[in-house]
Scaffold this active site. Structure first.
Site, mmCIF file in Angstrom:
data_model
loop_
_atom_site.group_PDB
_atom_site.id
_atom_site.type_symbol
_atom_site.label_atom_id
_atom_site.label_comp_id
_atom_site.label_asym_id
_atom_site.label_seq_id
_atom_site.Cartn_x
_atom_site.Cartn_y
_atom_site.Cartn_z
ATOM 1 N N LYS A 104 -86.685 -55.217 -23.689
ATOM 2 C CA LYS A 104 -86.996 -53.901 -24.263
ATOM 3 C C LYS A 104 -88.376 -53.893 -24.894
ATOM 4 O O LYS A 104 -89.091 -52.893 -24.857
ATOM 5 C CB LYS A 104 -85.935 -53.515 -25.296
ATOM 6 C CG LYS A 104 -84.619 -53.174 -24.636
ATOM 7 C CD LYS A 104 -83.672 -52.512 -25.597
ATOM 8 C CE LYS A 104 -82.380 -52.136 -24.879
ATOM 9 N NZ LYS A 104 -81.361 -51.657 -25.818
ATOM 10 N N LYS A 143 -79.594 -46.149 -17.009
ATOM 11 C CA LYS A 143 -80.047 -44.758 -17.117
ATOM 12 C C LYS A 143 -81.523 -44.592 -16.759
ATOM 13 O O LYS A 143 -81.971 -43.508 -16.440
ATOM 14 C CB LYS A 143 -79.796 -44.235 -18.529
ATOM 15 C CG LYS A 143 -80.503 -45.045 -19.604
ATOM 16 C CD LYS A 143 -80.243 -44.509 -20.993
ATOM 17 C CE LYS A 143 -81.056 -45.249 -22.034
ATOM 18 N NZ LYS A 143 -80.587 -46.582 -22.357
ATOM 19 N N LYS A 157 -79.132 -54.039 -12.398
ATOM 20 C CA LYS A 157 -77.920 -53.427 -12.939
ATOM 21 C C LYS A 157 -78.100 -51.911 -13.055
ATOM 22 O O LYS A 157 -79.232 -51.434 -13.228
ATOM 23 C CB LYS A 157 -77.514 -54.076 -14.263
ATOM 24 C CG LYS A 157 -78.152 -53.528 -15.479
ATOM 25 C CD LYS A 157 -77.617 -54.125 -16.762
ATOM 26 C CE LYS A 157 -78.481 -53.504 -17.864
ATOM 27 N NZ LYS A 157 -78.297 -53.934 -19.181
HETATM 28 P P1 TYM Z 1 -75.114 -50.320 -24.360
HETATM 29 O O1 TYM Z 1 -75.122 -49.075 -25.158
HETATM 30 O O2 TYM Z 1 -76.354 -50.723 -23.644
HETATM 31 O O3 TYM Z 1 -73.969 -50.317 -23.286
HETATM 32 C C1 TYM Z 1 -72.656 -49.967 -23.611
HETATM 33 C C2 TYM Z 1 -71.635 -50.775 -22.830
HETATM 34 O O4 TYM Z 1 -71.773 -50.566 -21.428
HETATM 35 C C3 TYM Z 1 -71.908 -51.809 -20.765
HETATM 36 N N1 TYM Z 1 -72.792 -51.627 -19.608
HETATM 37 C C4 TYM Z 1 -72.472 -52.017 -18.360
HETATM 38 N N2 TYM Z 1 -71.377 -52.631 -17.870
HETATM 39 C C5 TYM Z 1 -71.350 -52.879 -16.526
HETATM 40 N N3 TYM Z 1 -72.354 -52.550 -15.696
HETATM 41 C C6 TYM Z 1 -73.488 -51.947 -16.149
HETATM 42 N N4 TYM Z 1 -74.464 -51.600 -15.295
HETATM 43 C C7 TYM Z 1 -73.567 -51.635 -17.536
HETATM 44 N N5 TYM Z 1 -74.511 -51.041 -18.326
HETATM 45 C C8 TYM Z 1 -74.012 -51.042 -19.576
HETATM 46 C C9 TYM Z 1 -72.520 -52.743 -21.809
HETATM 47 O O5 TYM Z 1 -72.279 -54.097 -21.499
HETATM 48 C C10 TYM Z 1 -71.793 -52.290 -23.059
HETATM 49 O O6 TYM Z 1 -70.512 -52.884 -23.152
HETATM 50 N N6 TYM Z 1 -75.650 -53.654 -28.015
HETATM 51 C C11 TYM Z 1 -74.686 -52.786 -27.346
HETATM 52 C C12 TYM Z 1 -74.084 -51.724 -28.252
HETATM 53 C C13 TYM Z 1 -73.403 -52.259 -29.468
HETATM 54 C C14 TYM Z 1 -72.165 -52.951 -29.483
HETATM 55 C C15 TYM Z 1 -71.890 -53.214 -30.860
HETATM 56 C C16 TYM Z 1 -71.281 -53.347 -28.490
HETATM 57 C C17 TYM Z 1 -73.820 -52.151 -30.744
HETATM 58 N N7 TYM Z 1 -72.929 -52.724 -31.591
HETATM 59 C C18 TYM Z 1 -70.747 -53.894 -31.233
HETATM 60 C C19 TYM Z 1 -70.108 -54.035 -28.882
HETATM 61 C C20 TYM Z 1 -69.885 -54.294 -30.250
HETATM 62 C C21 TYM Z 1 -75.414 -52.067 -26.222
HETATM 63 O O7 TYM Z 1 -76.588 -51.918 -26.230
HETATM 64 O O8 TYM Z 1 -74.616 -51.528 -25.293
#
Ligand code: TYM
Length: 272
Positions: free
Chosen positions: A108, A193, A190
């Site tokens: 990022k 968005k 992957k």
């Molecule tokens: P974020 O917001 O990027 O993504 C949310 C969830 O979606 C999953 N994900 C995917 N899974 C499969 N294939 C994909 N292409 C794909 N893109 C996204 C991510 O693995 C995630 O589970 N840091 C975290 C948010 C967060 C969080 C937390 C998660 C903040 N605090 C506490 C769990 C517990 C994040 O950026 O996810």
């Protein structure tokens, strides 16, 4: 069970299959807390009105996907100030080197050409606070969050070592299938968005979804198999498997003798 998603963009099929669907499937076996992590979203610039809309859409999608608000806590991270408070304590016990090692920070930070905020570096300690505040057992996430959860475990163990047994050490709950849904345009990247043609948003119109699925990039093979050498096809079959609730053998049997065109047509219908 605790998990969260950032309202930093509209939710897509990767978020659904990698995270939300697993939350829904496991909700009756656990005490559940699911968060909309707006403080994480603002580690990169967000237009305020747009962020406000996305937070509300995200809450609606959690419920529309099947999370039961009667048995599941759904809330906005910034409404519970203890997340930011605990994150500060973790900032003070986490070696800088651990934060610098996070691959998501590196990616990022590269996206904003090294102009990242201090908040972006501190992001994983806020995530550790989210999880550890609730004595969480399991964190259902996609594969890209594995390293952050490892760090969360290290922080919990370090804190407990210095100050006594305060935090439960949580586990990542990552499913074997669907943990990494790939871009429909590039089976090596992957789904995200930032690549709209390769990304099915949950609020895309049905015709848009159908077009994106039909334009998915695949190789020119003939037989239908879950094959890591053919990542485009593997991704389509995996999405089909998860949405239809079938096994791999059933999917291969179902599409035996059919061309890729037929697979895409049927998949488009299923996704819609
Ligand atoms: P974020 O917001 O990027 O993504 C949310 C969830 O979606 C999953 N994900 C995917 N899974 C499969 N294939 C994909 N292409 C794909 N893109 C996204 C991510 O693995 C995630 O589970 N840091 C975290 C948010 C967060 C969080 C937390 C998660 C903040 N605090 C506490 C769990 C517990 C994040 O950026 O996810």
């Amino acid at each position: 069970m605790f998990s969260g998603i950032q309202p930093s963009g509209d939710l897509h099929l990767g978020n659904y299959l990698g995270a939300i669907k697993n939350w829904v499937d496991a909700q009756h076996d656990n005490d559940n807390i699911f968060c909309i992590v707006d403080l994480h979203a603002i580690t990169l610039p967000q237009p305020p009105a747009e962020l406000h809309r996305r937070i509300r859409d995200q809450a609606k999608i959690y419920v529309a996907s099947g999370l039961d608000p009667k048995t599941t806590a759904i809330f906005v991270q910034s409404h519970v100030k203890e997340h930011a408070e605990l994150a500060w304590l973790f900032n003070c016990v986490t070696p800088l080197g651990w934060a610098n090692r996070m691959t998501q920070f590196k990616e990022k930070s590269a996206e904003v050409k090294g102009q990242s905020s201090v908040g972006l570096l501190a992001y994983p300690m806020l995530m550790a606070a989210d999880i550890l505040l609730y004595q969480t057992d399991g964190v259902p996430v996609g594969d890209d969050q594995r390293q952050h959860i490892e760090l969360t475990r290290d922080i919990a163990q370090t804190f407990n070592h210095h100050y006594g047994e305060v935090f439960k050490v949580p586990e990542a709950w990552i499913r074997k299938e669907g943990a990494r849904i790939m871009s429909l345009q590039d089976g090596a990247k992957k789904m995200s968005k930032s690549d709209p043609p390769g990304c099915v948003f949950l609020l895309d119109e049905p015709e848009v979804i159908a077009t994106k699925v039909k334009r998915a990039v695949t190789d020119s093979g003939r037989d239908v198999r879950f094959d890591v050498e053919r990542p485009g096809l593997l991704n389509l079959l995996t999405i089909y498997q998860l949405l239809s609730g079938s096994t791999r053998d059933q999917v291969e049997g179902h599409f035996e003798w059919q061309g890729y065109g037929a697979i895409k047509r049927e998949l488009a219908e299923l996704v819609v």
